[in-house]
Design a protein around this motif. Structure first.
Motif, PDB file in Angstrom:
ATOM      1  N   PHE A  46      30.494 -62.573 -81.117  1.00  0.00           N
ATOM      2  CA  PHE A  46      31.074 -61.950 -82.311  1.00  0.00           C
ATOM      3  C   PHE A  46      30.188 -60.810 -82.827  1.00  0.00           C
ATOM      4  O   PHE A  46      30.666 -59.740 -83.171  1.00  0.00           O
ATOM      5  N   VAL A  47      28.853 -61.055 -82.861  1.00  0.00           N
ATOM      6  CA  VAL A  47      27.908 -60.021 -83.337  1.00  0.00           C
ATOM      7  C   VAL A  47      27.928 -58.806 -82.410  1.00  0.00           C
ATOM      8  O   VAL A  47      27.930 -57.655 -82.867  1.00  0.00           O
ATOM      9  N   ILE A  48      27.938 -59.089 -81.098  1.00  0.00           N
ATOM     10  CA  ILE A  48      27.954 -57.971 -80.141  1.00  0.00           C
ATOM     11  C   ILE A  48      29.223 -57.138 -80.326  1.00  0.00           C
ATOM     12  O   ILE A  48      29.187 -55.898 -80.305  1.00  0.00           O
ATOM     13  N   ALA A  49      30.351 -57.812 -80.518  1.00  0.00           N
ATOM     14  CA  ALA A  49      31.616 -57.089 -80.700  1.00  0.00           C
ATOM     15  C   ALA A  49      31.585 -56.250 -81.973  1.00  0.00           C
ATOM     16  O   ALA A  49      32.036 -55.095 -81.994  1.00  0.00           O
ATOM     17  N   ILE A  50      31.062 -56.861 -83.056  1.00  0.00           N
ATOM     18  CA  ILE A  50      30.989 -56.133 -84.325  1.00  0.00           C
ATOM     19  C   ILE A  50      30.075 -54.912 -84.196  1.00  0.00           C
ATOM     20  O   ILE A  50      30.406 -53.804 -84.636  1.00  0.00           O
ATOM     21  N   VAL A  51      28.869 -55.096 -83.592  1.00  0.00           N
ATOM     22  CA  VAL A  51      27.919 -53.980 -83.417  1.00  0.00           C
ATOM     23  C   VAL A  51      28.528 -52.893 -82.542  1.00  0.00           C
ATOM     24  O   VAL A  51      28.419 -51.696 -82.841  1.00  0.00           O
ATOM     25  N   GLN A  52      29.192 -53.330 -81.449  1.00  0.00           N
ATOM     26  CA  GLN A  52      29.804 -52.363 -80.542  1.00  0.00           C
ATOM     27  C   GLN A  52      30.889 -51.560 -81.256  1.00  0.00           C
ATOM     28  O   GLN A  52      30.991 -50.355 -81.092  1.00  0.00           O
ATOM     29  N   TYR A  53      31.687 -52.242 -82.056  1.00  0.00           N
ATOM     30  CA  TYR A  53      32.785 -51.582 -82.761  1.00  0.00           C
ATOM     31  C   TYR A  53      32.265 -50.533 -83.745  1.00  0.00           C
ATOM     32  O   TYR A  53      32.721 -49.399 -83.779  1.00  0.00           O
ATOM     33  N   PHE A  54      31.307 -50.958 -84.572  1.00  0.00           N
ATOM     34  CA  PHE A  54      30.807 -50.030 -85.587  1.00  0.00           C
ATOM     35  C   PHE A  54      29.889 -48.955 -85.007  1.00  0.00           C
ATOM     36  O   PHE A  54      29.869 -47.830 -85.490  1.00  0.00           O
ATOM     37  N   PHE A  55      29.144 -49.301 -83.952  1.00  0.00           N
ATOM     38  CA  PHE A  55      28.184 -48.314 -83.437  1.00  0.00           C
ATOM     39  C   PHE A  55      28.852 -47.245 -82.573  1.00  0.00           C
ATOM     40  O   PHE A  55      28.308 -46.156 -82.412  1.00  0.00           O
ATOM     41  N   THR A  56      30.045 -47.570 -81.995  1.00  0.00           N
ATOM     42  CA  THR A  56      30.744 -46.557 -81.184  1.00  0.00           C
ATOM     43  C   THR A  56      31.002 -45.300 -82.006  1.00  0.00           C
ATOM     44  O   THR A  56      30.836 -44.172 -81.533  1.00  0.00           O
ATOM     45  N   PHE A  57      31.403 -45.467 -83.242  1.00  0.00           N
ATOM     46  CA  PHE A  57      31.648 -44.338 -84.141  1.00  0.00           C
ATOM     47  C   PHE A  57      30.373 -43.516 -84.349  1.00  0.00           C
ATOM     48  O   PHE A  57      30.377 -42.285 -84.301  1.00  0.00           O
ATOM     49  N   ILE A  58      29.275 -44.222 -84.580  1.00  0.00           N
ATOM     50  CA  ILE A  58      27.995 -43.532 -84.799  1.00  0.00           C
ATOM     51  C   ILE A  58      27.509 -42.879 -83.505  1.00  0.00           C
ATOM     52  O   ILE A  58      27.023 -41.742 -83.499  1.00  0.00           O
ATOM     53  N   GLU A  59      27.655 -43.619 -82.381  1.00  0.00           N
ATOM     54  CA  GLU A  59      27.132 -43.134 -81.100  1.00  0.00           C
ATOM     55  C   GLU A  59      27.797 -41.831 -80.674  1.00  0.00           C
ATOM     56  O   GLU A  59      27.145 -40.911 -80.170  1.00  0.00           O
ATOM     57  N   ASN A  60      29.110 -41.748 -80.888  1.00  0.00           N
ATOM     58  CA  ASN A  60      29.834 -40.523 -80.504  1.00  0.00           C
ATOM     59  C   ASN A  60      29.287 -39.302 -81.244  1.00  0.00           C
ATOM     60  O   ASN A  60      29.109 -38.223 -80.669  1.00  0.00           O
ATOM     61  N   LYS A  61      29.008 -39.489 -82.514  1.00  0.00           N
ATOM     62  CA  LYS A  61      28.500 -38.366 -83.299  1.00  0.00           C
ATOM     63  C   LYS A  61      27.054 -38.025 -82.910  1.00  0.00           C
ATOM     64  O   LYS A  61      26.675 -36.853 -82.868  1.00  0.00           O
ATOM     65  N   LEU A  62      26.276 -39.069 -82.594  1.00  0.00           N
ATOM     66  CA  LEU A  62      24.901 -38.804 -82.173  1.00  0.00           C
ATOM     67  C   LEU A  62      24.854 -38.080 -80.833  1.00  0.00           C
ATOM     68  O   LEU A  62      24.041 -37.177 -80.620  1.00  0.00           O
ATOM     69  N   VAL A  63      25.753 -38.480 -79.908  1.00  0.00           N
ATOM     70  CA  VAL A  63      25.823 -37.799 -78.604  1.00  0.00           C
ATOM     71  C   VAL A  63      26.234 -36.340 -78.780  1.00  0.00           C
ATOM     72  O   VAL A  63      25.692 -35.434 -78.144  1.00  0.00           O
ATOM     73  N   ALA A  64      27.216 -36.117 -79.681  1.00  0.00           N
ATOM     74  CA  ALA A  64      27.650 -34.739 -79.948  1.00  0.00           C
ATOM     75  C   ALA A  64      26.516 -33.906 -80.542  1.00  0.00           C
ATOM     76  O   ALA A  64      26.299 -32.742 -80.157  1.00  0.00           O
ATOM     77  N   LEU A  65      25.783 -34.516 -81.489  1.00  0.00           N
ATOM     78  CA  LEU A  65      24.650 -33.801 -82.081  1.00  0.00           C
ATOM     79  C   LEU A  65      23.575 -33.509 -81.042  1.00  0.00           C
ATOM     80  O   LEU A  65      22.981 -32.417 -81.023  1.00  0.00           O
ATOM     81  N   GLU A  66      23.325 -34.456 -80.154  1.00  0.00           N
ATOM     82  CA  GLU A  66      22.323 -34.248 -79.109  1.00  0.00           C
ATOM     83  C   GLU A  66      22.716 -33.091 -78.190  1.00  0.00           C
ATOM     84  O   GLU A  66      21.899 -32.223 -77.859  1.00  0.00           O
TER      85      GLU A  66
END
Length: 431
Positions: A46-66
């Protein structure tokens, strides 16, 4: 994975989940370890799913910024981020886009300024060349290549090697680190030049920038400007004196008619004649001092020569190219008339007075030649200076006026004695 933000967040969340569940089991004093493992497994997923769900949004923006920052590193500012949302990370992405827009505009502005600067430097009459600390050319503009290396590329060449083919006085000025004026003697002609240099660091390496400027024309213009000022002052004072003298003379002539004295009218007539002569003399100098700016027209050379031959007698040894040159016909005609008349008065036979015209892609060269007595070195040196004349009744303005007209056309006039006797006057007009 531990070194990534996502990995650290996931480990922290899992650790917190396991610790809290373990403490809860201990608090309840239960010994059903299988149940604990099941709860831990379920909560971990459950924790992994929650982290994956919320972090995907952040990760996409971080990759774009990089990716965007890597573009910045490569001096590429044309990309913008496709961002939606109003959270803190989105605001950071919006700020990135604003910075990219500003940098893109600055880069375009710098590029345009570089183009303008390159155009100015390439078309500048000042010679510019840049030499690094190892004595190699880094940059040279068009004027430098044309004058010092026959139009060939100089970048990568060694300064000391190219200097072997340069004028001695220029090499001496560079070698002795001399800043200032020096003279280059070339084919019975001397040119005054100014050398200046500057030392600076480029890419952490010492460089020298050399600037060479042809000063002969500038010095000549300053000299002529001084003469013109003198002429204007003298003309003004003489005109102020001649006007009342002329008026008094006219009154004296009227009064003399009442008396039967033959000497008075003769005296007044002589005074009037000398006043008229002096007025004519002043007008000649005033013409030199108020020479108008040339009105350039496309003039056919053959038609121009034909017009000259209706006024003066001279030879044209070779066929003239049927081309058009831009110049002021009335002013250049005055130059040719002065030069041909001087040639005819030099003691040369009229059959040996000639006008030769050579037209190239860059310039037109008019040469007036004679077989007269020529000129001494002193006369050659001073012939183009206003008021200098070897003729008893000369004003010393003929050749000076010719020089002023030619230089107003951005041209050059020079005189030299011919082998076998006589004089050649060369007038060069750029095309």
């Amino acid at each position: 994975m531990v070194n990534t933000l996502k990995g650290r967040l996931l480990i922290t969340a899992l650790g917190a989940t396991w610790l809290s569940n373990s403490l809860l089991f201990l608090f309840l004093s239960t010994h059903d370890w299988l149940l604990l493992l099941l709860i831990l497994a379920f909560s971990s997923v459950f924790v992994i799913a929650i982290v994956q769900y919320f972090f995907t949004f952040i990760e996409n923006k971080l990759v774009a910024l990089e990716a965007g920052l890597l573009n910045f590193k490569d001096n590429e500012f044309s990309n913008s981020l496709a961002i939606t949302g109003s959270d803190e990370l989105s605001q950071l992405c919006y700020l990135y886009n604003d910075v990219a827009d500003k940098l893109r505009a600055e880069k375009q502005s710098i590029y345009q300024r570089e183009l303008l600067l390159d155009k100015v430097i390439e078309s500048s009459p000042i010679m510019m060349f840049l030499v690094d600390d190892d004595d190699y050319f880094v940059y040279s503009n068009s004027e430098t290549r044309h004058f010092l290396n026959q139009g060939k590329r100089m970048e990568g060449e060694q300064l000391t090697q190219l200097m072997k083919h340069w004028p001695e006085t220029l090499c001496q000025a560079i070698t002795e680190h001399q800043d200032g004026l020096f003279v280059i003697e070339e084919q019975d002609n001397s040119e005054t030049w100014h050398l200046s240099r500057g030392d600076f660091l480029l890419n952490n390496k010492k460089h020298q920038l050399f600037l060479l400027k042809q000063m002969t024309r500038e010095l000549n213009r300053q000299e002529v400007a001084v003469w013109k000022k003198v002429i204007r002052v003298i003309s003004h004072e003489l005109n102020n004196s001649l006007a009342p003298i002329s008026s008094v003379t006219h009154s004296g002539q009227l009064i003399a008619k009442k008396y039967q004295d033959n000497k008075l009218p003769l005296i007044f007539e002589t005074i009037k004649e000398r006043i008229d002569h002096l007025n004519s003399f002043i007008s000649g100098y005033a013409k030199f001092a108020k020479l108008p700016t040339p009105r350039l027209e496309a003039i056919n050379i053959n038609a121009f020569v034909a017009q000259l031959r209706t006024q003066l007698e001279f030879n044209v040894p070779e066929k003239i190219a049927n081309v058009e040159i831009m110049f002021d016909p009335s002013q250049l005609e005055q130059v040719m008339i002065n030069l041909i008349k001087n040639a005819q008065e030099s003691g040369s036979a009229l059959s040996q007075v000639s006008l030769e015209i050579t037209v190239t892609s860059q310039q037109a060269i008019f040469e007036v030649k004679d077989r007269g007595a020529g000129m001494s070195e002193q006369v050659l040196t001073n012939a183009l200076i206003p008021f200098y004349s070897t003729k008893q009744s000369g004003t010393g303005l003929g050749l000076a006026l010719c020089r002023e007209i030619v230089e107003a056309h951005d041209g050059k006039i020079s005189l030299h004695n011919r082998i076998g006797g006589g004089l050649a006057v060369s007038v060069v007009i750029p095309r």
